[in-house]
Design a protein around this motif. Structure first.
Motif, short mmCIF file in Angstrom:
data_model
loop_
_atom_site.label_atom_id
_atom_site.label_comp_id
_atom_site.label_asym_id
_atom_site.label_seq_id
_atom_site.Cartn_x
_atom_site.Cartn_y
_atom_site.Cartn_z
N PRO A 1 -10.67 -9.73 6.25
CA PRO A 1 -10.93 -9.19 7.58
C PRO A 1 -9.53 -8.80 8.26
O PRO A 1 -9.45 -7.74 9.02
CB PRO A 1 -11.77 -10.21 8.63
N GLU A 2 -8.53 -9.63 8.08
CA GLU A 2 -7.27 -9.43 8.72
C GLU A 2 -6.63 -8.21 8.01
O GLU A 2 -5.71 -7.51 8.77
CB GLU A 2 -6.23 -10.52 8.48
N ASP A 3 -6.95 -7.92 6.98
CA ASP A 3 -6.14 -6.90 6.28
C ASP A 3 -6.85 -5.48 6.66
O ASP A 3 -6.37 -4.37 6.55
CB ASP A 3 -6.40 -6.78 4.63
N GLU A 4 -7.99 -5.27 7.01
CA GLU A 4 -8.78 -4.26 7.98
C GLU A 4 -7.60 -3.55 8.82
O GLU A 4 -8.05 -2.47 9.00
CB GLU A 4 -10.08 -4.73 8.43
N GLN A 5 -7.03 -4.33 9.71
CA GLN A 5 -6.33 -4.08 10.85
C GLN A 5 -5.27 -3.26 10.21
O GLN A 5 -4.35 -2.71 11.21
CB GLN A 5 -5.86 -5.11 11.45
N LEU A 6 -4.87 -3.07 9.10
CA LEU A 6 -3.50 -2.26 8.63
C LEU A 6 -4.12 -0.60 8.75
O LEU A 6 -3.16 0.12 8.73
CB LEU A 6 -3.39 -2.58 7.11
N LEU A 7 -5.46 -0.21 8.76
CA LEU A 7 -5.79 0.96 8.92
C LEU A 7 -5.39 1.59 10.05
O LEU A 7 -5.33 0.95 11.53
CB LEU A 7 -7.24 1.02 9.20
N LYS A 8 -4.68 2.78 10.40
CA LYS A 8 -4.06 3.39 11.36
C LYS A 8 -4.84 4.52 11.78
O LYS A 8 -4.96 5.76 11.25
CB LYS A 8 -2.62 3.96 11.19
N GLU A 9 -5.88 4.25 12.73
CA GLU A 9 -6.80 5.55 13.14
C GLU A 9 -6.28 6.52 13.79
O GLU A 9 -5.36 6.14 14.65
CB GLU A 9 -7.90 4.82 14.01
N GLY A 10 -6.48 7.58 13.37
CA GLY A 10 -6.01 9.19 14.16
C GLY A 10 -4.51 9.24 13.63
O GLY A 10 -4.01 10.14 14.23
N GLN A 11 -4.04 8.47 12.57
CA GLN A 11 -2.84 8.57 12.25
C GLN A 11 -2.76 8.82 10.46
O GLN A 11 -3.87 8.39 9.91
CB GLN A 11 -1.74 7.59 12.49
N TRP A 12 -1.66 9.08 10.08
CA TRP A 12 -1.69 9.34 8.56
C TRP A 12 -1.49 7.92 7.84
O TRP A 12 -0.83 6.95 8.53
CB TRP A 12 -0.28 10.20 8.04
N ASN A 13 -2.51 7.64 6.92
CA ASN A 13 -2.27 6.54 6.17
C ASN A 13 -2.15 6.87 4.60
O ASN A 13 -2.54 7.94 4.05
CB ASN A 13 -4.08 5.75 6.22
N THR A 14 -1.28 5.93 3.96
CA THR A 14 -1.26 5.93 2.26
C THR A 14 -2.32 5.00 1.64
O THR A 14 -2.22 4.12 1.87
CB THR A 14 0.18 5.73 2.19
N LEU A 15 -3.06 5.69 0.89
CA LEU A 15 -3.85 4.85 -0.03
C LEU A 15 -3.39 5.17 -1.54
O LEU A 15 -3.16 6.30 -2.13
CB LEU A 15 -5.37 5.41 0.20
N LYS A 16 -3.19 3.93 -2.05
CA LYS A 16 -3.09 4.01 -3.72
C LYS A 16 -4.33 3.38 -4.39
O LYS A 16 -4.55 2.31 -4.03
CB LYS A 16 -1.60 3.30 -3.98
N ILE A 17 -4.30 3.86 -5.52
CA ILE A 17 -5.75 3.39 -6.32
C ILE A 17 -5.11 3.27 -7.83
O ILE A 17 -4.78 4.27 -8.31
CB ILE A 17 -7.11 4.23 -6.24
N LYS A 18 -5.18 2.04 -8.52
CA LYS A 18 -4.77 2.08 -9.72
C LYS A 18 -6.12 1.49 -10.51
O LYS A 18 -6.45 0.26 -10.23
CB LYS A 18 -3.87 1.13 -9.68
N VAL A 19 -6.45 2.36 -11.55
CA VAL A 19 -7.39 1.95 -12.19
C VAL A 19 -6.84 1.90 -13.88
O VAL A 19 -6.47 2.98 -14.40
CB VAL A 19 -8.57 3.06 -12.26
N ILE A 20 -7.20 0.85 -14.52
CA ILE A 20 -6.77 0.60 -15.92
C ILE A 20 -8.01 -0.20 -16.50
O ILE A 20 -8.22 -1.23 -16.36
CB ILE A 20 -5.58 -0.22 -15.97
N ASN A 21 -8.45 0.45 -17.54
CA ASN A 21 -9.70 -0.20 -18.33
C ASN A 21 -10.92 -0.56 -17.38
O ASN A 21 -11.40 0.05 -16.53
CB ASN A 21 -9.34 -1.25 -19.18
#
Length: 199
Positions: A129-149
């Motif tokens: 829940p505390e990490d949800e607050q990192l989203l910046k609504e109405g602003q640019w956000n950077t998302l990274k996804i790493k998938v290995i096996n």
């Protein structure tokens, strides 16, 4: 001397291989390399990729023509209205019924960067829940996804959000896709969509 002459050629070869592994998925001008599924709107605008609800207000997807197994994907998104969207990986589709796994992109406190399995087990993992607050609504956000096996890790704005090890994901294969959720009134902008293939 011959060894010194070979060095520039080797450096060029290594640079070329690295460039092949780290590439842009969106050229900023059109949807080359992508396929639209459904009747919702997808278009390029000022170097950005836009998804927007259409008159049918249904699910819509924009999938890569290429399939990706192990990779690191980075992109930026900005929610202009509602923002209920997502990034699918190792996916397939029939009509607008998609299979695979979604890294959520949604309004505040709706589990952005969590992992959801459509038409299957549902939520596999959600951010704290505390990490949800990192989203910046109405602003640019950077998302990274790493998938290995069978391992998936996500980051939002440089902060690790979730880590999941899952046998079913490890067996999956398919394309990457951006989603627009059903319901209407949704508009999300995307840019700097880059992928590094990990083999």
């Amino acid at each position: 001397m011959k060894q010194l002459m070979l060095l520039p050629a080797l450096l060029l070869l290594v640079a070329g291989l690295m460039a092949q592994k780290n590439q842009s998925l969106f050229n900023g001008k059109d949807l080359t390399g992508w396929t639209i599924h459904g009747t919702e709107k997808w278009y390029a605008d000022k170097g950005e990729l836009v998804c927007e609800s259409g008159p049918d207000k249904q699910y819509g997807y924009l999938s890569t023509n290429e399939k990706y197994k192990n990779f690191e994907l980075t992109l930026q998104f900005k929610q202009e209205a509602n923002g209920n969207s997502g990034v699918f990986f190792r996916s397939g589709i029939e009509g607008v019924k998609i299979s695979g796994w979604q890294v959520e992109v949604a309004p505040l406190n709706k589990h952005t960067a969590g992992i959801y399995e459509s038409y299957g087990r549902g939520w596999l993992i959600q951010p704290k829940p505390e990490d949800e607050q990192l989203l910046k609504e109405g602003q640019w956000n950077t998302l990274k996804i790493k998938v290995i096996n069978d391992e998936v890790t996500t980051w939002l704005n440089g902060h690790q959000m979730v880590y999941l090890k899952d046998e079913k994901i490890g067996q999956g294969e398919g394309f990457i896709a951006l989603q627009i959720h059903e319901g209407g009134g949704i508009k999300v902008r995307w840019k700097k969509i880059r992928i590094k293939v990990l083999g």
